[in-house]
Design a protein around this motif. Structure first.
Motif, PDB file in Angstrom:
ATOM      1  N   PRO A   1       0.804  -1.224   0.000  1.00  0.00           N
ATOM      2  CA  PRO A   1       0.000   0.000   0.000  1.00  0.00           C
ATOM      3  C   PRO A   1       0.834   1.270   0.000  1.00  0.00           C
ATOM      4  N   TYR A   2       2.075   1.193   0.516  1.00  0.00           N
ATOM      5  CA  TYR A   2       2.955   2.364   0.518  1.00  0.00           C
ATOM      6  C   TYR A   2       3.904   2.377  -0.676  1.00  0.00           C
ATOM      7  N   ARG A   3       3.734   1.408  -1.584  1.00  0.00           N
ATOM      8  CA  ARG A   3       4.608   1.349  -2.760  1.00  0.00           C
ATOM      9  C   ARG A   3       3.853   1.595  -4.056  1.00  0.00           C
ATOM     10  N   MET A   4       2.654   2.148  -3.943  1.00  0.00           N
ATOM     11  CA  MET A   4       1.869   2.509  -5.137  1.00  0.00           C
ATOM     12  C   MET A   4       2.367   3.855  -5.662  1.00  0.00           C
ATOM     13  N   GLU A   5       3.591   3.835  -6.151  1.00  0.00           N
ATOM     14  CA  GLU A   5       4.275   5.075  -6.509  1.00  0.00           C
ATOM     15  C   GLU A   5       3.828   5.596  -7.873  1.00  0.00           C
ATOM     16  N   GLY A   6       3.764   6.931  -7.954  1.00  0.00           N
ATOM     17  CA  GLY A   6       3.535   7.592  -9.224  1.00  0.00           C
ATOM     18  C   GLY A   6       4.750   8.416  -9.606  1.00  0.00           C
TER      19      GLY A   6
END
Length: 489
Positions: free
Chosen positions: A118-123
């Motif tokens: 959930p904290y690696r859904m990087e844009g």
């Protein structure tokens, strides 16, 4: 935690399937009936997909710490119910105690990795060729993911898709293999229910592939189908998914090679080959299928390999010191015995084993095998080792690449560079130097080439599979559209 697995699970409710079929779940070693489940129908599957779609919209917006908390709670539920889960893995899939413990550990590892997603859904924010414009790239969940799970490592290979899918904001519908509906599906309904996962995000429809299998893929709601199983079924799934322009993550069959080069340490190589061949009765997509040994080391390797194989205990998988338990069903036993018989008819020699006791096939070794015999051409998926000599690196590379599979493999040599050079020439998604072919780590890309599948599981690579990218641009200042607009003023 619910332990009554006679019902399917849709939209947070345990309910009887509406099919007129009953799925009778039996222990492959003893033949004991474990549970009867009323199968789901196409109508049940449609209800499950619709529930998943409705629930996913809000889940996608959920705060990352809340998604992570559900995964962490599910981990705690598994740890609190370890004995129950181990017993089901052993009883339902014929796993030895050693394999069941390892499978549970691997499952927890991938869940711990997924808890970070959930904290690696990087844009990204990127420059633009247009003045005053800013480009943004967002990573979003796909929506609903359909999971078709296998029977060999049902617990691990199901949660390998469930946990990343939920952690990245998707909902899931699971169709477990008919031989393992509990460890490949219904257990997870119970686990995530106890973990507080909102209703509708995880659904399990137990049913015959002939009744709901195609609909599982062709239904308009799922955007990705995650499947682990045979190449034949995977190809069929890919064809159906292609018509609906759906993504697929397919981990399929393998004809994995183990190569002991001229400068290999024979004892180390034999130890590796024993594990890679006989672990979980060889019922692993990554299991060694063909063992190639340089002719200068062949006799020494054969002698030691047979000696060590004779020491393997086979039989009741519930006994903690058993190495080789039962195959999943009688059809698998008969298929392998047929390939042994045909290979012997072509000149192979059974050095030991070759007989079945119920669903338990004795650890078996054959020599005199060529690359064209049935046991070499076909994925064995059982406790049968075939030992093939070779004379040069070029010859073994050609033999290794002769078939249209490329999942895993191994190369042994006392010279790391030599082994690495050969490993680079094997057309496979994964290969291991001075080890065996059965390896998986939660942060490393897992998948095959050619007819061994599409896509990659685990780590950042499964993020690519289970999410999609959206380009959003922002024009901060008025844009000059040139003559097209200026001529109108």
């Amino acid at each position: 935690m619910n332990t009554d697995f006679s019902n399917i699970y849709i939209n947070g409710e345990w309910k009887k399937g509406s099919s007129d079929r009953q799925m009778v779940n039996t222990n492959p070693f003893s033949g004991e009936e474990l549970v009867k489940t009323q199968a789901g129908s196409k109508e049940d599957l449609d209800e499950a997909y619709r529930a998943a779609k409705a629930a996913q919209t809000e889940w996608a917006k959920e705060l990352p710490q809340n998604k992570r908390a559900v995964i962490e709670k599910a981990i705690a539920v598994i740890q609190d119910n370890e004995k129950l889960i181990l017993d089901w893995i052993i009883q339902e899939s014929g796993s030895t105690y050693m394999k069941a413990v390892s499978e549970l550990r691997a499952s927890l590892n991938i869940m711990k990795e997924a808890a970070s997603f959930p904290y690696r859904m990087e844009g990204k924010i990127m420059p633009s060729q247009t003045a005053g414009k800013e480009n943004r790239v967002y990573r979003n969940p796909l929506g609903v993911i359909g999971i078709v799970s296998p029977w060999n490592f049902p617990f691990h290979l199901t949660v390998r898709s469930i946990a990343p899918a939920l952690a990245t904001g998707n909902a899931v519908v699971i169709k477990p293999a008919t031989d393992t509906p509990v460890t490949g599906g219904l257990l997870f309904a119970s686990i995530f229910e106890a973990a507080g996962l909102p209703k509708g995000l995880l659904n399990v429809v137990v049913g015959k592939g002939s009744e709901i299998g195609d609909e599982m893929v062709s239904h308009p709601i799922p955007r990705l189908i995650s499947f682990t199983g045979s190449t034949e079924v995977g190809r069929h799934i890919g064809e159906i998914a292609g018509k609906g322009l759906k993504k697929t993550a397919l981990e399929l069959g393998g004809n994995n090679v183990f190569i002991a080069l001229k400068d290999a340490n024979v004892e180390q190589a034999v130890d590796s080959a024993l594990f890679g061949k006989y672990y979980h009765q060889g019922q692993i997509c990554m299991a060694i299928n063909r063992i190639f040994v340089h002719q200068d080391k062949y006799d020494e390797f054969v002698e030691l390999f047979v000696k060590r194989t004779e020491q393997l205990k086979y039989g009741n998988p519930a006994e903690k010191d058993t190495h080789v338990g039962p195959l999943i069903n009688k059809d698998q036993v008969n298929r392998i015995l047929k390939d042994i018989e045909e290979s012997v008819g072509h000149g192979a020699t059974v050095r030991m084993g070759g007989k079945a006791e119920g669903n338990v096939l004795q650890p078996t070794v054959l020599t005199g095998v060529t690359n064209e015999m049935p046991l070499a051409k076909n994925e064995i998926f059982g406790p049968v080792a075939i030992l093939i000599p070779f004379s040069t690196d070029e010859e073994v590379i050609e033999l290794a690449n002769a078939y249209p599979f490329g999942l895993s493999g191994a190369v042994h040599s006392s010279d790391i560079q030599h082994a690495t050079a050969v490993a680079q020439e094997i057309h496979t998604g994964m290969i291991h130097v001075n080890d065996q072919s059965v390896n998986e780590e939660p942060h490393m890309p897992f998948g095959g080439e050619k007819e061994s599948g599409l896509g990659r599981f685990n780590g950042e690579w499964v993020l690519e599979e289970f999410t999609t990218l959206k380009w959003l641009s922002v024009q901060h200042t008025p844009r000059n559209y040139g003559p097209f607009i200026n001529d109108l003023k």
